[in-house]
Motif scaffolding. Structure first.
Motif, PDB file in Angstrom:
ATOM      1  N   LEU A  17       2.741  11.528   8.076  1.00 59.61           N
ATOM      2  CA  LEU A  17       2.421  11.087   6.718  1.00 59.61           C
ATOM      3  C   LEU A  17       2.540   9.572   6.561  1.00 59.61           C
ATOM      4  CD1 LEU A  17       3.996  13.901   4.543  1.00 59.61           C
ATOM      5  CD2 LEU A  17       1.611  13.520   5.094  1.00 59.61           C
ATOM      6  N   ILE A  20      -0.952   8.484   7.492  1.00 54.46           N
ATOM      7  CA  ILE A  20      -1.954   8.943   6.531  1.00 54.46           C
ATOM      8  C   ILE A  20      -1.833   8.187   5.210  1.00 54.46           C
ATOM      9  CG2 ILE A  20      -2.717  10.911   5.143  1.00 54.46           C
ATOM     10  CD1 ILE A  20      -1.862  12.687   7.510  1.00 54.46           C
ATOM     11  N   CYS A  21      -0.616   8.020   4.724  1.00 54.32           N
ATOM     12  CA  CYS A  21      -0.383   7.392   3.425  1.00 54.32           C
ATOM     13  C   CYS A  21      -0.125   5.888   3.529  1.00 54.32           C
ATOM     14  CB  CYS A  21       0.805   8.047   2.727  1.00 54.32           C
ATOM     15  SG  CYS A  21       0.543   9.779   2.337  1.00 54.32           S
ATOM     16  N   HIS A  22      -0.177   5.353   4.734  1.00 50.81           N
ATOM     17  CA  HIS A  22       0.092   3.920   4.953  1.00 50.81           C
ATOM     18  C   HIS A  22       1.428   3.535   4.342  1.00 50.81           C
ATOM     19  CE1 HIS A  22      -4.022   3.793   6.270  1.00 50.81           C
ATOM     20  NE2 HIS A  22      -4.406   4.293   5.119  1.00 50.81           N
ATOM     21  N   TYR A  23       2.406   4.379   4.570  1.00 45.83           N
ATOM     22  CA  TYR A  23       3.743   4.172   4.019  1.00 45.83           C
ATOM     23  C   TYR A  23       4.583   3.417   5.038  1.00 45.83           C
ATOM     24  CZ  TYR A  23       8.368   5.057   2.177  1.00 45.83           C
ATOM     25  OH  TYR A  23       9.632   4.906   1.687  1.00 45.83           O
ATOM     26  N   SER A  28       6.632  -0.667   0.105  1.00 42.99           N
ATOM     27  CA  SER A  28       6.315   0.743  -0.126  1.00 42.99           C
ATOM     28  C   SER A  28       7.572   1.527  -0.469  1.00 42.99           C
ATOM     29  CB  SER A  28       5.694   1.369   1.122  1.00 42.99           C
ATOM     30  OG  SER A  28       4.473   0.770   1.408  1.00 42.99           O
ATOM     31  N   LEU A  47       5.042  10.554  -5.187  1.00 41.05           N
ATOM     32  CA  LEU A  47       4.060   9.484  -5.276  1.00 41.05           C
ATOM     33  C   LEU A  47       4.425   8.381  -4.296  1.00 41.05           C
ATOM     34  CD1 LEU A  47       3.835   9.214  -9.161  1.00 41.05           C
ATOM     35  CD2 LEU A  47       2.470  10.632  -7.635  1.00 41.05           C
ATOM     36  N   THR A 110      -0.662   4.810  -4.442  1.00 43.43           N
ATOM     37  CA  THR A 110      -1.698   4.911  -3.414  1.00 43.43           C
ATOM     38  C   THR A 110      -1.989   6.363  -3.035  1.00 43.43           C
ATOM     39  OG1 THR A 110      -0.067   4.634  -1.647  1.00 43.43           O
ATOM     40  CG2 THR A 110      -1.164   2.645  -2.457  1.00 43.43           C
ATOM     41  N   HIS A 111      -0.982   7.217  -3.068  1.00 42.01           N
ATOM     42  CA  HIS A 111      -1.159   8.626  -2.700  1.00 42.01           C
ATOM     43  C   HIS A 111      -0.213   9.486  -3.538  1.00 42.01           C
ATOM     44  CE1 HIS A 111      -2.682   6.555   0.867  1.00 42.01           C
ATOM     45  NE2 HIS A 111      -3.434   7.626   1.049  1.00 42.01           N
ATOM     46  N   ILE A 113       1.530  13.387  -3.275  1.00 39.34           N
ATOM     47  CA  ILE A 113       1.755  14.587  -2.477  1.00 39.34           C
ATOM     48  C   ILE A 113       2.214  15.669  -3.448  1.00 39.34           C
ATOM     49  CG2 ILE A 113       3.036  15.595  -0.567  1.00 39.34           C
ATOM     50  CD1 ILE A 113       3.423  12.662   0.430  1.00 39.34           C
TER      51      ILE A 113
END
Length: 127
Positions: A17, A20-23, A28, A47, A110-111, A113
């Motif tokens: 993740l 995928i989420c660029h975390y 961040s 979030l 940005t994302h 979940i």
């Protein structure tokens, strides 16, 4: 020694993740909602917030308004302000220079979940 396994060509990496989420990085962070925020963001949704992204029209923001943390949509075309996702009639207008001590933007979402186990789907179509 021996021969390499033919299955080694088909090994897939696990889901990451962070990729995928660029975390990652100091800008961040994750925020878990405690109540319904609108647009399928329910209590318990996670979030991904990035405070290094410059917000533009249409971005969802995590913002503290009058001391209460919530999700707002930034609107800069035709009118300028923050629009509530729960109640479209709730709009906080601001001018060319946004300076309001009652509003503190935490970052751009940005994302999201979502936990879909408690969602109710109507799988019986109307005839």
């Amino acid at each position: 020694m021996g021969f390499p396994s033919p299955a080694a060509d088909y090994v897939e990496a696990g889901i990451n993740l962070n990729e995928i989420c660029h975390y990652g990085g100091p800008s961040s962070r994750l925020y878990v909602t405690d109540r319904y925020q609108g647009q399928s963001i329910k209590a318990g949704s996670t979030l991904v917030i990035d405070s290094s992204i410059k917000p533009v029209d249409g971005h969802l923001l995590l913002a503290r308004v009058d001391g209460e943390l919530g999700v707002w949509r930034l609107v800069t075309i035709l009118r300028r302000g923050l629009e509530s996702l729960i109640d479209k009639d709730t709009f906080i207008m601001f001018g060319d220079e946004f300076m309001d001590d009652a509003i503190e933007v935490e970052g751009v979402i940005t994302h999201a979940i979502l936990d879909m186990r408690n969602d109710v789907f109507d799988d019986t179509p109307c005839i």
